[in-house]
Design an enzyme around this catalytic site. Structure first.
Site, PDB file in Angstrom:
ATOM      1  N   HIS A 282      -6.666   4.452  18.098  1.00 60.57           N
ATOM      2  CA  HIS A 282      -7.560   3.448  18.481  1.00 60.57           C
ATOM      3  C   HIS A 282      -7.487   2.973  19.948  1.00 60.57           C
ATOM      4  O   HIS A 282      -6.422   2.410  20.448  1.00 60.57           O
ATOM      5  CB  HIS A 282      -7.415   2.039  17.602  1.00 60.57           C
ATOM      6  N   LEU A 283      -8.390   3.426  20.784  1.00 59.35           N
ATOM      7  CA  LEU A 283      -7.961   3.166  22.248  1.00 59.35           C
ATOM      8  C   LEU A 283      -9.005   1.798  22.754  1.00 59.35           C
ATOM      9  O   LEU A 283      -8.838   1.555  24.036  1.00 59.35           O
ATOM     10  CB  LEU A 283      -8.392   4.589  22.957  1.00 59.35           C
TER      11      LEU A 283
ATOM     12  N   ASN B 263     -14.366   3.077  16.177  1.00 61.65           N
ATOM     13  CA  ASN B 263     -14.843   1.818  15.888  1.00 61.65           C
ATOM     14  C   ASN B 263     -14.600   0.722  17.179  1.00 61.65           C
ATOM     15  O   ASN B 263     -13.921  -0.342  17.276  1.00 61.65           O
ATOM     16  CB  ASN B 263     -14.048   1.171  14.888  1.00 61.65           C
TER      17      ASN B 263
ATOM     18  N   ASP C 299     -13.333   4.806  10.198  1.00 59.50           N
ATOM     19  CA  ASP C 299     -12.267   4.182   9.916  1.00 59.50           C
ATOM     20  C   ASP C 299     -12.334   2.742  10.035  1.00 59.50           C
ATOM     21  O   ASP C 299     -12.851   2.434  11.225  1.00 59.50           O
ATOM     22  CB  ASP C 299     -11.129   4.772  10.745  1.00 59.50           C
TER      23      ASP C 299
ATOM     24  N   ASN D 123      -3.808  -2.353   7.345  1.00 67.89           N
ATOM     25  CA  ASN D 123      -4.910  -1.988   6.537  1.00 67.89           C
ATOM     26  C   ASN D 123      -4.890  -0.403   6.395  1.00 67.89           C
ATOM     27  O   ASN D 123      -5.266   0.128   7.455  1.00 67.89           O
ATOM     28  CB  ASN D 123      -6.229  -2.275   6.815  1.00 67.89           C
TER      29      ASN D 123
ATOM     30  N   ASP E 270      -2.361   5.833  13.682  1.00 62.59           N
ATOM     31  CA  ASP E 270      -3.263   4.720  13.386  1.00 62.59           C
ATOM     32  C   ASP E 270      -2.988   3.662  14.348  1.00 62.59           C
ATOM     33  O   ASP E 270      -2.888   2.303  13.984  1.00 62.59           O
ATOM     34  CB  ASP E 270      -3.118   4.050  11.870  1.00 62.59           C
TER      35      ASP E 270
ATOM     36  N   HIS F  11      -3.728  -4.829  19.543  1.00 65.36           N
ATOM     37  CA  HIS F  11      -4.766  -6.064  19.665  1.00 65.36           C
ATOM     38  C   HIS F  11      -4.324  -6.965  20.647  1.00 65.36           C
ATOM     39  O   HIS F  11      -3.178  -7.214  20.775  1.00 65.36           O
ATOM     40  CB  HIS F  11      -4.475  -6.685  18.018  1.00 65.36           C
TER      41      HIS F  11
ATOM     42  N   PRO G 295      -5.756  -6.871  11.136  1.00 66.84           N
ATOM     43  CA  PRO G 295      -4.538  -5.828  10.703  1.00 66.84           C
ATOM     44  C   PRO G 295      -4.625  -4.836  11.848  1.00 66.84           C
ATOM     45  O   PRO G 295      -5.399  -4.424  12.498  1.00 66.84           O
ATOM     46  CB  PRO G 295      -5.372  -5.368   9.465  1.00 66.84           C
ATOM     47  N   GLY G 296      -3.215  -4.392  11.925  1.00 64.43           N
ATOM     48  CA  GLY G 296      -3.075  -2.992  12.657  1.00 64.43           C
ATOM     49  C   GLY G 296      -1.787  -3.047  13.719  1.00 64.43           C
ATOM     50  O   GLY G 296      -1.280  -4.318  13.729  1.00 64.43           O
TER      51      GLY G 296
END
Length: 428
Positions: free
Chosen positions: A57-58, A89, A149, A275, A302, A306, A320-321
Site C-alpha cells: 500500500h503506497l 485502495n 483488498d 486485517n 501487506d 498509517h 488496521p495495518g
C-alpha cells in the site's frame, strides 16, 4: 554503468564475482575484472534475486501524509525489493486506466523499484459492478493483478464474472478473503483471548469459507485466483486440497503472520491491529509449514502505512495495518531459514521467483546468471539489527517490530544494474 561485485555467495553457494553491465548480468565467475567498473566488496554476503512484493500500500494518490510512491519505493529498495505491486485502495481508487497510469508514472519518476499498479476489481471497491478491467490491462501500466483488498468481493456472481473477464488477458484476481457478515465489528482473532479481552472476534471460518468458494469458482471458470494474506491453518488445508485438484490458485502470507500471534493484542497496542488479524500459535506453525512445502507460494508484505492520528488511538478506533517492507526478509530469515524450513534457493523462490510469475513480471525473479536482468540484492545474514521505527524510510511509524532484534541486513540492492541501496543506505 558497470559494477563488479566481488565474492558474493549466489543463493548461499560458493563465493563468486558478478559483473553488471548495461542493466544485465554480463558474467559470473572467479577473479573477474572490468576496466573502470565500480567495485563492491561482497565478502560474506548472500546474493539473491531482487524481491518482488505482490501486496504493497503506497497510499498515493490521496493519503500522501501516510506514504507516497517515492517514500514507499525507498523503503522497498532498503528491504531488497526491485518490484512492488501497489494496491488499489487509494483516493481516488485505482479503478480506471487514468489512475493506474498515474501510479505507474510516479513509480517510474522515483526510479527506486518497479511500481506495478494493482487495479480494483469493482468500481470504488464497493463490490457492486466490475471496474474497467480491460482498459487497465491495456493501459501503459499493463495491469495484470486486480484486487479490492481491504474489501472482499463477497458476491459470488460478481467474483465469477471477474474471473471470467481477466482470463482473456491472463490476469489474476487477488481476493481479500473475508465473509463480511461474519466479521462485522471484528477487532481481533475470535477465541478465548478475544472473549477475555472484550474485543469482538474475527473467526477463521470467515476467511476459509471465501477461499473454499473461490477455488471452486476458479476451477469452474478455468481462471487464475490469488489469495491475499492467508492467516489460518484451515486456509492452508483448503489451498492444499485445491492445488491437488489442479485449480489455478496461488496464495501469499505476510511476514507478520509468520512471526506474531494474537497474544500481541494483550497489550491493547493498536500497532498490532491488522486485517486479517494475528492468529494462534497453531496457525503460525501451519503457515510456516505451508510456505515451506509450497502450498503457499509467496511472502507478501501487506505494507500498510498509517498516519499517527489513524493508528495511535484506542484499539477499536485505530485503522488496521502494519509496516512491512524493510523487515520482510529479516522475518523470513528468523521464521524459515534459521529453523531450517527453507534454504536460500527456497527464499529466492518464495520472495522473488513465484511472486514475479504470479504478477507476470518478465524482468524479475530471474536466475542470477549471464544475460539476465541485473535485479538483485546483497544480504549480510550474520548481522542483527534492532528495529527503530524513527529510522525507517516510510512516512509512517506503525511497525510491529519496534525494539525487536531481527537477523539479516540488506547491504545493497540493484535495479537493472543501478544501485538503489549501497552499504545499507538508499542511494537516491
Amino acid at each position: 554503468m558497470t559494477t563488479l561485485i566481488k565474492g558474493a555467495r549466489v543463493l548461499g553457494g560458493e563465493p563468486a564475482d558478478l559483473l553488471l553491465q548495461d542493466g544485465r548480468i554480463a558474467a559470473v565467475g572467479d577473479r573477474l575484472s572490468a576496466t573502470g567498473a565500480t567495485v563492491v566488496d561482497a565478502d560474506g554476503l548472500v546474493a539473491l534475486p531482487g524481491l518482488v512484493d505482490l501486496h504493497t500500500h503506497l497510499r498515493e494518490p490521496g493519503r500522501e501524509d501516510a506514504e507516497t510512491v517515492e517514500t514507499g519505493s525507498r523503503a522497498a529498495a532498503l528491504g531488497g525489493f526491485t518490484a512492488v505491486h501497489a494496491m488499489a485502495n487509494t483516493d481516488p481508487v485505482a479503478d480506471t486506466a487514468g489512475v493506474v497510469e498515474q501510479v505507474w508514472r510516479l513509480g517510474q519518476e522515483a526510479g527506486l523499484v518497479d511500481v506495478v499498479p494493482v487495479g480494483a476489481v469493482t468500481v470504488g471497491l464497493r463490490g457492486e459492478r466490475l471496474a474497467e478491467l480491460g482498459a487497465m490491462a491495456d493501459s501503459a501500466a499493463r495491469v495484470r493483478v486486480f484486487s479490492d483488498d481491504g474489501h472482499c468481493v463477497a458476491d459470488p456472481a460478481l467474483m465469477r464474472r471477474a474471473l471470467e473477464y481477466v482470463k482473456a488477458f491472463d490476469g489474476v484476481v487477488a481476493q481479500h478473503a473475508e465473509e463480511p457478515r461474519l466479521t462485522a465489528g471484528a477487532q481481533m482473532n475470535e477465541g478465548d483471548r478475544s472473549a477475555r479481552l472484550g474485543l469482538t472476534g474475527w473467526p477463521a471460518a470467515a476467511e476459509e469459507a471465501v477461499i473454499a468458494r473461490d477455488v471452486l469458482l476458479a476451477q469452474h471458470v478455468g481462471a487464475r485466483l490469488h489469495v491475499c494474506h492467508v492467516s489460518t491453518a484451515g486456509s492452508v488445508e483448503i489451498l492444499r486440497w485445491a492445488k491437488s485438484r489442479g485449480v489455478q490458485v496461488t496464495a501469499e502470507v505476510t511476514p507478520h503472520h509468520l512471526l506474531l500471534t494474537e497474544a500481541c493484542a494483550e497489550s491493547y497496542d493498536p500497532v498490532f491491529k491488522v486485517n486479517p488479524p494475528l492468529r494462534t500459535d497453531e496457525d503460525v506453525h501451519a503457515l510456516r509449514a505451508g510456505l515451506a512445502d509450497g502450498t503457499i507460494d509467496a511472502v507478501a508484505t501487506d505494507h500498510a502505512p498509517h498516519a499517527v492520528e489513524d493508528k495511535e488511538s484506542e484499539w477499536a478506533q485505530a485503522r488496521p495495518g502494519m509496516l512491512g517492507l524493510e523487515q520482510a526478509l529479516s522475518v523470513v530469515l528468523e521464521t524459515l531459514v534459521e529453523p531450517g524450513l527453507l534454504d536460500w534457493a527456497g527464499v529466492a523462490d518464495r520472495t522473488s521467483v513465484r511472486p514475479a510469475a504470479i504478477g507476470r513480471l518478465a524482468g524479475h525473479g530471474r536466475p542470477l546468471a549471464p544475460g539476465e536482468p541485473a535485479n538483485l540484492l546483497l544480504l549480510d545474514p550474520a548481522a542483527r539489527v534492532t528495529v527503530d521505527p524513527a529510522a525507517l524510510a516510510s512516512r509512517s511509524r506503525n511497525s510491529p517490530y519496534a525494539g525487536r532484534e531481527l537477523p539479516g541486513r540488506v547491504v545493497a540492492t540493484f535495479l537493472r544494474g543501478e544501485a538503489t541501496v549501497l552499504d545499507g543506505k538508499a542511494v537516491k
